[in-house]
Design a protein around this motif. Structure first.
Motif, PDB file in Angstrom:
ATOM      1  N   GLY A  93      34.284  46.865  47.753  1.00  0.00           N
ATOM      2  CA  GLY A  93      34.003  45.434  47.867  1.00  0.00           C
ATOM      3  C   GLY A  93      32.513  45.132  47.768  1.00  0.00           C
ATOM      4  N   ARG A  94      31.703  46.015  48.331  1.00  0.00           N
ATOM      5  CA  ARG A  94      30.241  45.845  48.229  1.00  0.00           C
ATOM      6  C   ARG A  94      29.811  45.960  46.776  1.00  0.00           C
ATOM      7  NH1 ARG A  94      28.532  50.342  50.364  1.00  0.00           N
ATOM      8  NH2 ARG A  94      28.640  49.645  52.515  1.00  0.00           N
ATOM      9  N   TRP A  95      30.350  46.948  46.097  1.00  0.00           N
ATOM     10  CA  TRP A  95      30.037  47.138  44.671  1.00  0.00           C
ATOM     11  C   TRP A  95      30.466  45.912  43.857  1.00  0.00           C
ATOM     12  CZ3 TRP A  95      32.836  47.238  40.167  1.00  0.00           C
ATOM     13  CH2 TRP A  95      32.150  47.685  39.024  1.00  0.00           C
ATOM     14  N   ILE A  96      31.651  45.380  44.133  1.00  0.00           N
ATOM     15  CA  ILE A  96      32.160  44.207  43.403  1.00  0.00           C
ATOM     16  C   ILE A  96      31.221  43.014  43.608  1.00  0.00           C
ATOM     17  CG2 ILE A  96      34.025  42.475  43.311  1.00  0.00           C
ATOM     18  CD1 ILE A  96      35.987  44.794  44.031  1.00  0.00           C
ATOM     19  N   LEU A  97      30.864  42.751  44.864  1.00  0.00           N
ATOM     20  CA  LEU A  97      30.020  41.588  45.141  1.00  0.00           C
ATOM     21  C   LEU A  97      28.639  41.729  44.503  1.00  0.00           C
ATOM     22  CD1 LEU A  97      29.965  38.861  46.675  1.00  0.00           C
ATOM     23  CD2 LEU A  97      28.830  40.067  48.547  1.00  0.00           C
ATOM     24  N   ARG A  98      28.058  42.913  44.632  1.00  0.00           N
ATOM     25  CA  ARG A  98      26.725  43.138  44.060  1.00  0.00           C
ATOM     26  C   ARG A  98      26.752  43.014  42.537  1.00  0.00           C
ATOM     27  NH1 ARG A  98      23.017  45.349  47.487  1.00  0.00           N
ATOM     28  NH2 ARG A  98      21.814  46.203  45.757  1.00  0.00           N
ATOM     29  N   THR A  99      27.779  43.589  41.927  1.00  0.00           N
ATOM     30  CA  THR A  99      27.896  43.546  40.470  1.00  0.00           C
ATOM     31  C   THR A  99      28.125  42.108  39.989  1.00  0.00           C
ATOM     32  OG1 THR A  99      28.825  45.767  40.583  1.00  0.00           O
ATOM     33  CG2 THR A  99      29.043  44.622  38.477  1.00  0.00           C
ATOM     34  N   ALA A 100      28.940  41.362  40.722  1.00  0.00           N
ATOM     35  CA  ALA A 100      29.220  39.965  40.348  1.00  0.00           C
ATOM     36  C   ALA A 100      27.943  39.126  40.426  1.00  0.00           C
ATOM     37  CB  ALA A 100      30.308  39.383  41.249  1.00  0.00           C
ATOM     38  N   PRO A 115      28.243  27.896  36.432  1.00  0.00           N
ATOM     39  CA  PRO A 115      27.871  27.299  37.718  1.00  0.00           C
ATOM     40  C   PRO A 115      28.119  28.194  38.942  1.00  0.00           C
ATOM     41  CG  PRO A 115      28.979  25.679  36.342  1.00  0.00           C
ATOM     42  CD  PRO A 115      29.095  26.993  35.626  1.00  0.00           C
ATOM     43  N   GLN A 116      29.240  28.928  38.930  1.00  0.00           N
ATOM     44  CA  GLN A 116      29.433  29.836  40.070  1.00  0.00           C
ATOM     45  C   GLN A 116      30.450  30.932  39.791  1.00  0.00           C
ATOM     46  OE1 GLN A 116      30.877  27.684  43.561  1.00  0.00           O
ATOM     47  NE2 GLN A 116      32.982  28.007  42.939  1.00  0.00           N
ATOM     48  N   VAL A 117      30.357  32.000  40.582  1.00  0.00           N
ATOM     49  CA  VAL A 117      31.412  33.015  40.585  1.00  0.00           C
ATOM     50  C   VAL A 117      32.069  33.016  41.951  1.00  0.00           C
ATOM     51  CG1 VAL A 117      30.616  34.625  38.813  1.00  0.00           C
ATOM     52  CG2 VAL A 117      29.745  34.843  41.156  1.00  0.00           C
ATOM     53  N   SER A 118      33.358  33.302  41.931  1.00  0.00           N
ATOM     54  CA  SER A 118      34.154  33.318  43.138  1.00  0.00           C
ATOM     55  C   SER A 118      34.677  34.740  43.344  1.00  0.00           C
ATOM     56  CB  SER A 118      35.319  32.341  42.912  1.00  0.00           C
ATOM     57  OG  SER A 118      35.783  31.863  44.106  1.00  0.00           O
ATOM     58  N   VAL A 119      34.378  35.323  44.486  1.00  0.00           N
ATOM     59  CA  VAL A 119      34.690  36.735  44.724  1.00  0.00           C
ATOM     60  C   VAL A 119      35.704  36.877  45.862  1.00  0.00           C
ATOM     61  CG1 VAL A 119      33.692  38.976  45.366  1.00  0.00           C
ATOM     62  CG2 VAL A 119      32.378  37.414  43.922  1.00  0.00           C
ATOM     63  N   ASN A 120      36.751  37.639  45.610  1.00  0.00           N
ATOM     64  CA  ASN A 120      37.786  37.882  46.628  1.00  0.00           C
ATOM     65  C   ASN A 120      37.269  38.829  47.710  1.00  0.00           C
ATOM     66  OD1 ASN A 120      40.458  36.639  45.614  1.00  0.00           O
ATOM     67  ND2 ASN A 120      39.640  37.677  43.802  1.00  0.00           N
ATOM     68  N   ILE A 121      37.495  38.449  48.950  1.00  0.00           N
ATOM     69  CA  ILE A 121      37.091  39.281  50.079  1.00  0.00           C
ATOM     70  C   ILE A 121      38.357  39.723  50.814  1.00  0.00           C
ATOM     71  CG2 ILE A 121      35.816  39.298  52.277  1.00  0.00           C
ATOM     72  CD1 ILE A 121      34.013  39.086  49.769  1.00  0.00           C
ATOM     73  N   SER A 122      38.456  41.013  51.117  1.00  0.00           N
ATOM     74  CA  SER A 122      39.642  41.481  51.824  1.00  0.00           C
ATOM     75  C   SER A 122      39.396  41.454  53.339  1.00  0.00           C
ATOM     76  CB  SER A 122      40.028  42.877  51.356  1.00  0.00           C
ATOM     77  OG  SER A 122      39.277  43.829  52.060  1.00  0.00           O
ATOM     78  N   ALA A 123      40.490  41.487  54.086  1.00  0.00           N
ATOM     79  CA  ALA A 123      40.426  41.359  55.552  1.00  0.00           C
ATOM     80  C   ALA A 123      39.532  42.435  56.177  1.00  0.00           C
ATOM     81  CB  ALA A 123      41.837  41.436  56.136  1.00  0.00           C
ATOM     82  N   ARG A 124      39.700  43.648  55.698  1.00  0.00           N
ATOM     83  CA  ARG A 124      38.952  44.780  56.247  1.00  0.00           C
ATOM     84  C   ARG A 124      37.439  44.607  56.029  1.00  0.00           C
ATOM     85  NH1 ARG A 124      40.724  50.274  57.201  1.00  0.00           N
ATOM     86  NH2 ARG A 124      38.874  51.415  57.829  1.00  0.00           N
ATOM     87  N   GLN A 125      37.093  44.072  54.860  1.00  0.00           N
ATOM     88  CA  GLN A 125      35.681  43.797  54.543  1.00  0.00           C
ATOM     89  C   GLN A 125      35.119  42.728  55.459  1.00  0.00           C
ATOM     90  OE1 GLN A 125      36.013  42.617  50.324  1.00  0.00           O
ATOM     91  NE2 GLN A 125      33.874  43.228  50.193  1.00  0.00           N
ATOM     92  N   PHE A 126      35.918  41.668  55.610  1.00  0.00           N
ATOM     93  CA  PHE A 126      35.479  40.504  56.367  1.00  0.00           C
ATOM     94  C   PHE A 126      35.235  40.854  57.836  1.00  0.00           C
ATOM     95  CE2 PHE A 126      36.274  36.381  58.532  1.00  0.00           C
ATOM     96  CZ  PHE A 126      35.348  35.610  57.852  1.00  0.00           C
TER      97      PHE A 126
END
Ligand code: C2E
Ligand code: CA
Ligand code: CA
Ligand code: CA
Length: 282
Positions: A93-100, A115-126
């Motif tokens: 998830g860290r890799w996904i967010l940083r890459t996005a 204008p924006q990117v929307s990134v899915n966050i999983s429960a465990r990450q949150f």
């Protein structure tokens, strides 16, 4: 009958062992996926309903797993749950967010802004204690302004330690990030959180959209979600929009944003670049 029962049991046990082995293998392979460059971000465009202007994209992960010289695409519904249970989702998830964030910054620098990117966050990450710091670092290192980032969370993440969750959401909001509630209408939590949590956007789950033009109950639910969200100052996204008819209904009900195969499937980065370039010319 007794024999049949035993056979059945043995058959079941064999299946069960194979399933555990598969899962273990997947976990081991997933552990190496980032280092082996097997994960790729796809982008699904989102359009403003009233004028069909491109207004953002949801980031969706793809795993191109290389086995014996062959590449097999593993869908996120198969590996995200494994990544969650094993805790690997924190790194992935860290890799996904940083890459996005980096990708969006690159598009901005190339003069083909989204204008924006929307990134899915999983429960465990949150619920990871370092989550906020991780988000701050992803923004800081990419130099992406926070208003260009939206995080998608689900209702199931809004149960438990309400005070902690509220504080975390408020901190994200304070950073300037947008928050979307994904798969809205499918969870079990009460609606009262809509009052207390700073949610900017409701994403109507695609199960409602799918049946909307055949089943008046789904159409009524969709209409009610749009009206409720608007009365609370939220924007509404419909996902899984595949047909002109669905689009027509949603536009008529003043749904704000549309995402789905009608406009585009999720695209690999270079295809998204092409799309951004052609939109700019229009
Ligand atoms: P989701 O967040 O609800 O994503 C929407 C899913 O609907 C995506 O499936 C997307 O490809 C698909 N979709 C989009 N438009 C249409 C349409 O018009 N019709 C139909 N039938 N489907 C459409 P995908 O990419 O296979 O992702 C499945 C799920 O995996 C996502 O559901 C999300 O829960 C999870 N996921 C995907 N990427 C990530 C990620 O980067 N991080 C995390 N934590 N989860 C992810
Ligand atoms: Ca989503
Ligand atoms: Ca969704
Ligand atoms: Ca979903």
């Amino acid at each position: 009958a007794k024999n049949a029962g035993r056979n059945h049991y043995q058959f079941y046990r064999k299946d069960f062992t194979a399933a555990i082995q598969d899962r273990l293998n997947m976990e081991i392979n997933l552990r190496n996926a980032i280092a082996k460059n097997e994960l790729q971000l796809y982008f699904q465009p989102q359009y403003r309903a009233k004028d069909r202007v491109l207004c953002g994209a949801e980031v969706l992960i793809r795993w191109f797993h290389q086995v014996d010289g062959q590449i097999k695409m593993v869908p996120p519904n198969h590996f995200i749950p494994v990544a969650e249970e094993s805790g690997l989702i924190v790194d992935i998830g860290r890799w996904i967010l940083r890459t996005a964030c980096k990708q969006l910054k690159t598009w901005q620098q190339e003069g083909i802004p989204l204008p924006q990117v929307s990134v899915n966050i999983s429960a465990r990450q949150f619920s990871d204690p370092d989550f906020l710091e991780m988000v701050e670092n992803a923004l800081g290192d990419s130099e992406l302004a926070p208003e260009h980032l939206e995080l998608e969370i689900t209702e199931s993440m809004l149960v438990g330690d309400i005070k902690r969750i509220e504080l975390q959401l408020k901190r994200l909001k304070k950073m300037g990030i947008h928050l979307a509630l994904d798969d809205f209408g499918t969870g079990y939590s009460s609606l009262s959180y809509l009052k207390n949590f700073p949610i900017d956007v409701l994403k109507i789950d695609q199960s409602f959209i799918r049946e909307m033009t055949n089943d008046s109950r789904d159409a009524n639910i969709v209409r009610a979600i749009i009206e409720m969200g608007h009365s609370l100052g939220q924007k509404i996204i419909a996902e899984g929009v595949e047909t002109e008819k669905q689009l027509g209904y949603l536009v008529g009900r003043e749904c704000d944003i549309i995402q789905g195969y009608f406009f585009s499937p999720p695209l690999p980065g270079h295809k998204m670049t092409d799309l951004l370039c052609s939109e700019r010319k229009n």
